[in-house]
Each structure stands twice: as structure tokens, then as C-alpha cells.
Design a protein around this motif. Structure first.
Motif, PDB file in Angstrom:
ATOM      1  N   SER A   6       0.720  -1.323   0.182  1.00 45.31           N
ATOM      2  CA  SER A   6      -0.103  -0.011   0.102  1.00 45.31           C
ATOM      3  C   SER A   6       0.944   1.237   0.065  1.00 45.31           C
ATOM      4  O   SER A   6       0.630   2.149  -0.684  1.00 45.31           O
ATOM      5  N   MET A   9       2.579   1.730  -3.459  1.00 46.77           N
ATOM      6  CA  MET A   9       1.265   2.106  -4.481  1.00 46.77           C
ATOM      7  C   MET A   9       0.837   3.537  -4.328  1.00 46.77           C
ATOM      8  O   MET A   9       0.504   4.133  -5.276  1.00 46.77           O
ATOM      9  N   THR A  50      -6.594  14.620  -4.852  1.00 42.35           N
ATOM     10  CA  THR A  50      -7.751  13.816  -5.723  1.00 42.35           C
ATOM     11  C   THR A  50      -8.864  14.718  -6.269  1.00 42.35           C
ATOM     12  O   THR A  50      -8.767  16.050  -6.095  1.00 42.35           O
ATOM     13  N   PHE A  74      -4.554   9.277 -11.806  1.00 42.66           N
ATOM     14  CA  PHE A  74      -4.804   7.838 -11.700  1.00 42.66           C
ATOM     15  C   PHE A  74      -6.365   7.773 -11.470  1.00 42.66           C
ATOM     16  O   PHE A  74      -6.888   8.261 -10.711  1.00 42.66           O
ATOM     17  N   PHE A  75      -7.102   6.657 -11.935  1.00 38.70           N
ATOM     18  CA  PHE A  75      -8.352   6.310 -11.867  1.00 38.70           C
ATOM     19  C   PHE A  75      -8.321   4.620 -11.546  1.00 38.70           C
ATOM     20  O   PHE A  75      -7.445   4.062 -12.359  1.00 38.70           O
ATOM     21  N   SER A  76      -8.918   4.218 -10.607  1.00 36.64           N
ATOM     22  CA  SER A  76      -8.744   2.644 -10.481  1.00 36.64           C
ATOM     23  C   SER A  76      -9.956   1.890 -11.027  1.00 36.64           C
ATOM     24  O   SER A  76     -11.032   1.697 -10.643  1.00 36.64           O
ATOM     25  N   TYR A  79      -8.231   0.224 -17.491  1.00 39.63           N
ATOM     26  CA  TYR A  79      -7.614   0.515 -18.850  1.00 39.63           C
ATOM     27  C   TYR A  79      -8.136  -0.362 -19.947  1.00 39.63           C
ATOM     28  O   TYR A  79      -8.215  -1.791 -19.776  1.00 39.63           O
ATOM     29  N   GLU A  96      -1.742   3.096 -19.604  1.00 39.25           N
ATOM     30  CA  GLU A  96      -1.980   1.925 -18.747  1.00 39.25           C
ATOM     31  C   GLU A  96      -1.130   2.161 -17.582  1.00 39.25           C
ATOM     32  O   GLU A  96      -0.013   2.223 -17.872  1.00 39.25           O
ATOM     33  N   ASN A  98      -0.477   1.006 -13.008  1.00 37.53           N
ATOM     34  CA  ASN A  98      -0.649   0.058 -11.959  1.00 37.53           C
ATOM     35  C   ASN A  98      -1.094  -1.128 -12.430  1.00 37.53           C
ATOM     36  O   ASN A  98      -2.278  -1.894 -11.852  1.00 37.53           O
ATOM     37  N   LEU A 101      -4.836  -0.351 -14.845  1.00 34.73           N
ATOM     38  CA  LEU A 101      -5.849   0.513 -14.539  1.00 34.73           C
ATOM     39  C   LEU A 101      -5.274   1.855 -15.479  1.00 34.73           C
ATOM     40  O   LEU A 101      -4.537   1.895 -16.057  1.00 34.73           O
TER      41      LEU A 101
END
Length: 155
Positions: A6, A9, A50, A74-76, A79, A96, A98, A101
Motif C-alpha cells: 500500500s 502504491m 484527488t 490515476f483512476f482505479s 484501462y 495504462e 498500475n 488501470l
């Protein structure tokens, strides 16, 4: 450990090699990441950067974000090439990140992101289905006429 994952990331953006030139315009490259950082502090800091608004729809999402400098947002969200994404009404560059994603390149200042997903092959699938149904109906009509014609000629 899960906590270390965590922490990593929250401090990094994993990209494909072919996207390194694009991403290096916005983010520095690090070989070593501080895994002893405090997870709570990192999460609080990340929360300050965010989107101020995120609205999901059945076909995608819209979001707003204010950035001090151009960056990859970044959006979870998975992709996929089926995404049609614009930032401030201009087609956006997507990356693309992580491990599958979505990353969207945004300019400094206020950014309104509109993302609409189009299922690959949906239009072709609908056309093929319509054609097959038309062929089947035509076959049924011809077959029934023959059956009725044969039945009448037997009498």
C-alpha cells in the motif's frame, strides 16, 4: 507485506516501458521507494490531490480535478481502448498504469474529465445478429412455403 504494498502504491505509478517518455514529462522516476513511510500520512497527503468531484454513470464517469502542474491522474478503473476520454473538451492521452488501470494526462489548473466507454465489437455484434435473424426468418418463410406446397400437391 500488504502495508508495504500500500505504501509503495501510494508513492508510485507503475507504467509500461513504452510509456516512460510520456510519463517522465510529468513525474520523476524513482528506483528506490521509502517503504518505512507512514501509511496514514501518505493517504492523507494523497487525498489532498484527488478529484473534487466524481460521478459514475452506466456508460462511464465524469470528474473534476484542480492541479498545480500538468500530471497523470490515476483512476482505479480498468484501462481499455474502448474508453473515449476528454479533458476540458479535448481528447485526452491515456496511459495504462498500475497493472491494468487508467491514467489520464491533465494540464495544470482546472480539469473537467468526461469518460465514456464503448464496448468493443458491440456494433458489429448487433449487425451480425440482425443479419442472422433476417436469414433465419427468410429461411423459415421459404421452408414453410415449400412444406405447404408439398402438402397441397400430395392431396
Amino acid at each position: 507485506s500488504p502495508e508495504e504494498k500500500s505504501i509503495v502504491m501510494l508513492q508510485s505509478l507503475v507504467i509500461r516501458n513504452e510509456d516512460e517518455i510520456t510519463v517522465s514529462k510529468y513525474l520523476p522516476s524513482y528506483e528506490i521507494i521509502n517503504v518505512s513511510a507512514n501509511l496514514g500520512t501518505l493517504a492523507t497527503e494523497r487525498n489532498k490531490r484527488t478529484c473534487t468531484s466524481f460521478i459514475g454513470t452506466s456508460k462511464g464517469f465524469s470528474a473534476e480535478i484542480e492541479l498545480e502542474k500538468a500530471n497523470v491522474v490515476f483512476f482505479s478503473v480498468p484501462y481499455d481502448t474502448g474508453w473515449n476520454i476528454s479533458v476540458n473538451d479535448v481528447p485526452a492521452e491515456t496511459i495504462e498504469v498500475n497493472y491494468g488501470l487508467l491514467g489520464i494526462v491533465c494540464d495544470s489548473g482546472s480539469n473537467q474529465i468526461i469518460a465514456t466507454y464503448h464496448t468493443k465489437g458491440l456494433d458489429m455484434g448487433i449487425c451480425c445478429s440482425i443479419i442472422c435473424i433476417a436469414i433465419w426468418i427468410t429461411y423459415e418463410i421459404i421452408f414453410r412455403k415449400r412444406m405447404v406446397g408439398e402438402h397441397v400437391s400430395e392431396k
